[in-house]
Design a protein around this motif. Structure first.
Motif: not given
Length: 800
Positions: A110-113, A184-188, A648-652
């Motif tokens: 999930l994300s938003l501004w 936004t909402m996207e399936q992992v 909240s994932v950003d690469g590693n």
């Protein structure tokens, strides 16, 4: 007790429908699952299409679309100008047309501004259960104050079974505003690393046990995993008459890294004391054994002394005294760091009706007049589990004989000083030394109670399990699946359990993959060990039988999670007074699936409520959690809990979102695990979740929800002030007219044993009781028929 007012209502400003008749869910795709994510399409009631007003409580608020947008021409602004309690939020409309379809077991990013003028804003989720309708799910992330557009991202936990849609938005629960846009909402995507079995096929399916080459040097019945990863093993006298008479009281510190033990001088007989970890990582130990029973006289006696064990210096220091003696007391940490304790036996061996409260701020036990009292007797080691609103759930797990009067389970509200009966617990008087755990994650507020027996009547230990959902308005236990059966040693070697045979002396351990290991136990009072272990999955409400501990683990045994993800089991004290010094280690199947993920760095080990804390990992992980280290004895560890940390994932780089509710995760040191998609956990890192001072900028009441708020059970107000509850000297199920103090000849033999002297003596011989001197002139069990002062002699058996 609960500093933070409990949420008492949820009021929807828009249409909050429960139990919608939904169409068949469509398969989720990798595209944005949110309709009208930027509020550009107008709807009804002054709200954009597919968005609705929501919230609760006493506050002044406004909802407005604004041209101050991150992109496009519109954004949503929610403002609170006055607040007593509650929140306001713009949510995705709870309808088949608007609420995104989800798949159970999947995760979603999930994300938003946003821009905010208040630190009191968070991302909140609701889910649609196909049976129960729309319901609160969880708070995911607290938003930091920002004056310019900032993106916030967070990953949901696995979608629970029975869920077909979710909705979410930003809750504002403090004076100020939150302006949001571009959701936004996207399936992992499923990224399942190949699992390579590193053991035998049997081991990879069921795990393996090993017995350590070095024995536990003390007769420990209390096990506490310390903030440095070592284990405090408290024995006191170890239920040994010789050590008690000699004043030889011991503890040991075990170091899993080296496999070594250090024996620690112990100031008093802490045999059957209470213990809990304080928020600074020291261990508070309360009461213990003042005197062993006397045949025909008093029973066990509990003293008033209290001590603190420091894991740094590995020494005990004395605190002020308790108001009463408490042999076998409960000990539960509250959300403000205080400790509350109930039950146990007093200095005169009667039952204590005195509640005790340790003040974290004052570092002392408070005087009686400063502690709310109901003058209720809760029994011995009553399992008192902290709920998310600061109340206590008495699960019904206890030690010795019958349960307390009533339904055998209850909710205690310290602030209101009331006890409300909770229904549904099966065979409430056969839950002696059952185990109860707050299931993973703590946010779900479900409790599992399993096994048990009754030393007064000594029936076969049972297979019963009960599950309760404390999120319900009027929660009640429902029957769970039976504990799998194993083998039982009745004196001639292990044989398969039959009928409804189960076990008491159950150990239950929360695992980092979100499941529960249950292990150990015995069929009868201090006799007939059961060899069986299984893993319970809260998601499916099922048990999976796994490898069994080869060692007997009955009375005075304990099992607990180590920071490396293995489980340690120690102790067994049969009725003949012997002690099992062998220590077992269980390697769960998740440690035999190949390489483990590694937490390569933790930016900060001092955590505050509502924080976002960054870690780095060496490869993708699916979830992370805090697990409170064990402080277990007699099947009881009411403080054991597993707290989910949304990611909240950003690469590693992984940002972990910490709950803002201290009643979900009381302050203290926790083991932090990161777990991959195969359920394989990292080795834990230690982090310190700080106490009430960290809450100064946050109102935790907004994160307390209206669970269990419409109780229909019988309510008890405080009773008349009294001194104690009368308790039988045989409360421990032992007849002290026979043998030494540490020997337990049962007051009631198993039902399969005839009431003849010959049958009873044959059972005692089979269980290795040896020569039993008769204490005093009484022979209540008829074991000394020839009156020669020795039970079960040749003359006694002939005369029967």
């Amino acid at each position: 007790m609960n500093e933070y007012r409990r949420r008492t209502a949820f009021v929807g400003v828009g249409v909050l429908t429960a139990g919608l008749l939904l169409t068949s869910p469509q398969t989720a795709s990798a595209a944005n699952l949110i309709k009208n994510p930027g509020f550009e399409t107008a709807g009804t009631d002054g709200m954009p299409y597919c968005w609705e007003k929501s919230g609760w409580g006493d506050n002044d608020f406004s909802f407005a679309t604004t041209t101050d947008a991150h992109s496009g021409t519109k954004a949503m602004k929610v403002t609170l100008t006055r607040r007593v309690d509650g929140d306001r939020k713009a949510l995705i409309t709870e309808s088949t047309a608007c609420a995104p379809v989800v798949s159970p077991g999947k995760q979603y990013d999930l994300s938003l501004w946003y821009k905010t003028t208040t630190p009191d804003a968070s991302v909140t989720l609701f889910r649609h259960d196909t049976t129960a309708g729309w319901q609160y799910w969880t708070d995911l992330k607290t938003l930091e104050m920002r004056g310019s557009w900032t993106q916030a991202s967070v990953r949901t936990p696995d979608v629970p079974a029975g869920t077909d849609r979710i909705t979410w938005g930003v809750s504002v629960y403090g004076s100020g505003s939150a302006t949001t846009d571009d959701y936004t909402m996207e399936q992992v995507p499923d990224v399942l690393p190949p699992a390579t079995c590193t053991g035998t096929a049997e081991e990879c399916a069921n795990g393996r046990w090993s017995v350590l080459p070095t024995q536990n040097p003390v007769r420990s019945m209390h096990s506490v995993v310390l903030k440095n990863g070592k284990v405090l093993l408290i024995a006191g006298s170890g239920n040994s008459e010789e050590q008690f008479d000699a004043g030889t009281f011991t503890s040991a510190v075990y170091n899993p890294a080296t496999g070594t033990y250090k024996v620690i001088p112990t100031p008093k007989d802490m045999f059957c004391a209470g213990h809990v970890q304080l928020q600074d990582g020291r261990v508070l130990v309360m009461s213990g054994n003042k005197a062993f029973p006397v045949a025909g006289g008093h029973g066990y006696e509990g003293f008033k002394d209290s001590y603190i064990f420091d894991p740094v210096t590995e020494t005990y220091s004395k605190t002020n005294d308790l108001n009463d003696g408490h042999w076998y007391p409960s000990a539960t940490e509250l959300g403000n760091g205080d400790i509350i304790s109930f039950g146990g036996l007093r200095e005169d061996s009667t039952g204590s009706v005195t509640a005790e409260l340790w003040s974290d701020a004052q570092q002392k036990w408070l005087p009686l007049w400063q502690v709310n009292q109901t003058w209720s007797y809760w029994g011995l080691y009553p399992s008192m589990i902290l709920m998310q609103d600061g109340r206590l759930f008495y699960s019904g797990s206890h030690v010795f004989g019958n349960n307390i009067p009533g339904t055998g389970a209850a909710i205690y509200d310290y602030g209101a000083n009331t006890i409300t009966q909770i229904p549904g617990l099966q065979k409430k008087d056969e839950r002696d030394q059952s185990a109860s755990v707050l299931l993973p994650p703590a946010q779900d507020q479900k409790v599992l109670t399993l096994g048990g027996g009754n030393i007064d009547s000594n029936p076969d230990g049972n297979r019963l399990t009960d599950v309760i959902d404390l999120k319900a308005a009027n929660p009640a236990y429902v029957a769970g699946p039976p504990i799998p059966q194993g083998t039982v040693d009745l004196g001639n070697g292990p044989v398969a359990e039959t009928g409804n045979q189960g076990k008491m002396y159950v150990s239950a351990v929360l695992l980092p993959d979100g499941k529960v290991l249950e292990t150990g136990g015995a069929l009868h009072n201090r006799a007939d060990p059961v060899f069986e272990s299984s893993i319970y999955d809260p998601a499916t409400n099922t048990f999976d039988p796994v490898a069994a501990d080869p060692q007997a683990r009955g009375y005075h045994s304990s099992s607990f999670l180590l920071p490396d993800g293995r489980v340690m089991s120690t102790g067994d004290n049969p009725g003949n007074g012997t002690w099992n010094h062998n220590v077992s280690i269980y390697t769960p199947p998740y440690l035999l699936k190949g390489t483990r993920p590694t937490i390569t760095s933790v930016i900060d080990t001092e955590w505050n409520y509502g924080d976002t804390q960054r870690i780095t990992v060496d490869r993708p992980v699916a979830k992370a959690e805090l697990i409170r280290p064990a402080a277990v004895t007699h099947s009881s560890d009411p403080n054991q809990r597993f707290v989910d940390l949304p990611l909240s994932v950003d690469g590693n780089n992984v940002d972990l979102n910490v709950t803002s509710n201290p009643d979900l995760a009381p302050p203290g040191w926790y083991m932090l695990f990161a777990v991959d998609a195969n359920g394989v956990p990292s080795v834990a890192k230690w982090v310190h979740l700080q106490g009430p001072a960290a809450l100064s900028a946050t109102d935790a009441s907004a994160h307390v929800h209206s669970f269990a708020d419409s109780l229909e059970g019988k309510v008890a107000e405080p009773g008349k002030k009294r001194t104690s509850q009368k308790v039988s000297p045989t409360v421990s199920g032992c007849d002290r007219h026979y043998g030494t103090i540490n020997v337990c000849v049962p007051t009631a033999f198993p039902a399969v044993v005839n009431k003849t002297t010959a049958a009873r003596c044959a059972w005692l011989k089979k269980n290795d009781y040896g020569r039993l001197k008769v204490n005093g002139g009484d022979d209540p069990l008829g074991l000394d028929r020839d009156r020669d002062g020795v039970a079960c002699g040749k003359g006694d058996v002939k005369k029967s």
